[in-house]
Design an enzyme around this catalytic site. Structure first.
Site, PDB file in Angstrom:
ATOM      1  N   ARG A   1      40.085  44.907  23.119  1.00 35.02           N
ATOM      2  CA  ARG A   1      39.802  43.481  22.954  1.00 35.02           C
ATOM      3  C   ARG A   1      40.626  42.691  23.968  1.00 35.02           C
ATOM      4  NH1 ARG A   1      41.235  39.532  18.039  1.00 35.02           N
ATOM      5  NH2 ARG A   1      43.270  39.954  18.929  1.00 35.02           N
TER       6      ARG A   1
ATOM      7  N   HIS B   1      38.689  42.067  30.659  1.00 35.36           N
ATOM      8  CA  HIS B   1      38.636  40.801  31.395  1.00 35.36           C
ATOM      9  C   HIS B   1      39.928  40.548  32.199  1.00 35.36           C
ATOM     10  CE1 HIS B   1      40.315  37.872  28.050  1.00 35.36           C
ATOM     11  NE2 HIS B   1      41.172  38.819  28.351  1.00 35.36           N
TER      12      HIS B   1
HETATM   13  C1  LIG Z   1      45.244  39.884  26.791  1.00 33.49           C
HETATM   14  S1  LIG Z   1      46.328  40.961  25.972  1.00 33.49           S
HETATM   15  C2  LIG Z   1      45.290  41.509  24.650  1.00 33.49           C
HETATM   16  C3  LIG Z   1      46.067  42.081  23.502  1.00 33.49           C
HETATM   17  C4  LIG Z   1      45.213  42.563  22.316  1.00 33.49           C
HETATM   18  N1  LIG Z   1      44.180  43.496  22.688  1.00 33.49           N
HETATM   19  C5  LIG Z   1      44.621  41.391  21.550  1.00 33.49           C
HETATM   20  O1  LIG Z   1      43.402  41.196  21.600  1.00 33.49           O
HETATM   21  O2  LIG Z   1      45.386  40.689  20.881  1.00 33.49           O
HETATM   22  C6  LIG Z   1      46.369  42.319  27.079  1.00 33.49           C
HETATM   23  C7  LIG Z   1      47.263  43.468  26.664  1.00 33.49           C
HETATM   24  O3  LIG Z   1      47.134  44.532  27.620  1.00 33.49           O
HETATM   25  C8  LIG Z   1      48.387  45.169  27.708  1.00 33.49           C
HETATM   26  N2  LIG Z   1      48.483  45.968  28.927  1.00 33.49           N
HETATM   27  C9  LIG Z   1      48.647  45.551  30.205  1.00 33.49           C
HETATM   28  N3  LIG Z   1      48.711  46.594  31.035  1.00 33.49           N
HETATM   29  C10 LIG Z   1      48.571  47.713  30.288  1.00 33.49           C
HETATM   30  C11 LIG Z   1      48.557  49.101  30.575  1.00 33.49           C
HETATM   31  N4  LIG Z   1      48.714  49.552  31.821  1.00 33.49           N
HETATM   32  N5  LIG Z   1      48.377  49.951  29.543  1.00 33.49           N
HETATM   33  C12 LIG Z   1      48.239  49.489  28.293  1.00 33.49           C
HETATM   34  N6  LIG Z   1      48.251  48.190  27.951  1.00 33.49           N
HETATM   35  C13 LIG Z   1      48.411  47.311  28.940  1.00 33.49           C
HETATM   36  C14 LIG Z   1      49.352  44.003  27.683  1.00 33.49           C
HETATM   37  O4  LIG Z   1      50.662  44.397  27.384  1.00 33.49           O
HETATM   38  C15 LIG Z   1      48.720  43.116  26.609  1.00 33.49           C
HETATM   39  O5  LIG Z   1      49.220  43.396  25.337  1.00 33.49           O
END
Ligand SMILES: C[S@@+](CC[C@H](N)C(=O)[O-])C[C@H]1O[C@@H](n2cnc3c(N)ncnc32)[C@H](O)[C@@H]1O
Length: 478
Positions: free
Chosen positions: A359, A363
């Site tokens: 989720r 994007h």
């Molecule tokens: C926009 S947030 C969305 C969080 C969650 N899915 C929600 O809907 O509340 C994006 C998430 O992607 C994680 N993220 C970024 N790079 C990542 C990676 N290489 N592997 C796993 N997670 C990652 C970030 O830490 C963040 O928590």
């Protein structure tokens, strides 16, 4: 009647017909649509004995629920789209273009109001409101101490600037100016209220949003990090080295904050600890503000067998998992975040997931990186693993080419609204810009999802569209 087709050389669908000599008829049609939609709202509420939420009363989930009924929501969207289109048609274009160009002061003032805790100060004041001096110096606390503390906190209090800040917001229907320089919360401004005592916030401002639904955190993140970043959009776009970049560290954010790091790395710098925490809570607020049926609908979670494992990829602080777990206790969950190689994370846990759910993840990334992520997930998937993406699906603002993917078409809104539902669905397009400026990411159309799924080893089988909010995009291994 003159009808000018536009862009016919590019379109496979019928072009939009621009009726140039019936402007008054269009105004009337928009006004009629507003009236008929309000009739729908009125009779829907009457059939259930409900009242429409008052704009002057503080927000609560209970009083908000009448607006959430599906027929009320759909009629409300028509009113919002028609009202915005009516304003665009009826207002002198010179005003519209200048107001649009200077509208950035509104989010700027919103941030100021949040950071001076105006909504909390006004919480118990009621509709009679409080003079702006009182907003800068809450009652019930020793005035001398308060003066000292507040002089620091309310940096604008000396020349009455808060009144000007709050007045611009009141003019945009956020707060109400009940008499000269006297302001009260209204329904919209009350959303900024954390519910915490003002003294507690002042004593530990870093914890202001801890334990709250996070709306203030979302507003602060948007009006601070994202607002500053957005002002560099054109600078990144017109830089010949960066204009076509898909790299997450060649963005407006990199120019705005003078960093070579990606947004997620930058958030993790020690000096950005407050920003990182705020970002996590902002994501929680997104969840809280999205009606449950929009999160839980769109995929048959209940059809999965007991114990089926759902891996929430980039699950952040777990808001999505928690919502699913509350509604579907028979499922098991793995929360994954900031593991650069998801394939290894899942392999380590020796899991064959029933579902990978992502989720607000794809994007954040350009196509190049989405394809890498999807290939890693494909490599870690079993033959029956399903892929459930929750992101906005954006549409053209004109009629769309037809698509064979189940669920991709949706009924057109009533004429003369824009084909994408217009202003009522603007959130997806604003999010798209947010993704561009911070990550070189993108909200996508159905064909764009189809392409990255295909190149990532997945077949897009179905979409469940919800214009303006999270849609479900569902895939199976190719
Ligand atoms: C926009 S947030 C969305 C969080 C969650 N899915 C929600 O809907 O509340 C994006 C998430 O992607 C994680 N993220 C970024 N790079 C990542 C990676 N290489 N592997 C796993 N997670 C990652 C970030 O830490 C963040 O928590």
């Amino acid at each position: 009647m003159k009808i000018f087709p536009i862009g016919f050389h590019q379109l496979k669908t019928s072009p939009v017909a621009l009726h140039t000599d019936s402007a008054l008829a269009e105004l009337r049609a928009l006004s009629n649509l507003i009236n008929s939609s309000i009739d729908v709202i009125e009779s829907s509420l009457a059939s259930r004995g409900e009242k429409f939420p008052s704009p002057y009363e503080p927000f609560s989930k209970e009083t908000e629920s009448p607006r959430m009924a599906p027929d009320v929501r759909s009629a409300s969207s028509n009113v919002v789209a028609a009202a915005a289109q009516l304003i665009a048609s009826i207002r002198p274009p010179t005003s519209t273009i200048v107001i649009t160009a200077t509208q950035f002061h509104v989010p700027s003032c919103l941030r100021a109001a949040v950071e001076v805790h105006a909504a909390e100060v006004l919480r118990d004041i009621g509709l009679q409101g409080l003079h702006v001096k009182g907003i800068a110096a809450p009652t019930g606390v020793d005035s001398e101490k308060l003066g000292t503390k507040m002089a620091k906190l309310y940096a604008f209090s000396v020349n009455g600037t808060p009144a000007r800040i709050l007045r611009l917001l009141a003019t945009n229907h956020i707060f109400t100016e009940v008499s000269p320089d006297v302001f009260a919360n209204n329904r919209i401004s009350s959303l900024l209220d954390t519910g915490k005592p003002i003294e507690e916030i002042i004593n530990s401002p870093q914890d202001k949003y801890h334990g709250t639904v996070g709306i203030g955190a979302l507003i602060e993140h948007a009006t601070d990090d994202a607002f500053k970043t957005s002002s560099y959009l054109t600078d990144a776009l017109t830089d010949p080295k960066w204009t076509s970049s898909e790299e997450p560290n060649q963005t407006a954010l990199n120019l705005a904050f003078k960093t070579d790091l990606t947004a997620f790395e930058w958030f993790e710098l020690p000096e950005n600890a407050r920003r990182l925490r705020r970002f996590g809570l902002a994501m929680k607020a997104n969840q809280e503000m999205t009606p449950q049926d929009e999160i839980l609908g769109g995929f048959e979670w209940k059809s999965l067998p007991p114990g089926a494992v759902i891996v929430d990829v980039g699950g952040g602080i777990g808001s999505m998992c928690l919502t699913l777990a509350k509604a579907h206790g028979h499922l098991s969950f793995v929360l994954q975040d900031r593991e650069a190689i998801i394939k290894d994370a899942v392999k380590k846990a020796k899991i064959t997931p029933a579902v990978f759910v992502l989720r607000a993840i794809l994007h954040d990334w350009s196509d190049k990186y989405c394809i890498i992520i999807l290939r890693h997930l494909r490599a870690a998937a079993g033959p029956k693993t399903q892929l459930v993406i929750l992101d906005s699906i954006v549409s053209y603002a004109c009629p769309e080419p037809s698509s064979s993917i189940t669920g991709s078409s949706f009924p057109p809104p009533p004429a003369p609204l824009l084909a994408n539902g217009g202003y009522a669905n603007s959130r997806g397009y604003l999010m798209d810009m947010q993704m561009l400026i911070g990550f070189n990411g993108s909200e996508r159309t159905v064909p764009q999802f189809d392409k990255i799924f295909d190149e990532g080893g997945w077949k897009l089988v179905k979409v469940h569209r919800r214009p303006g909010t999270f849609s479900h995009i569902i895939g199976v291994p190719k």
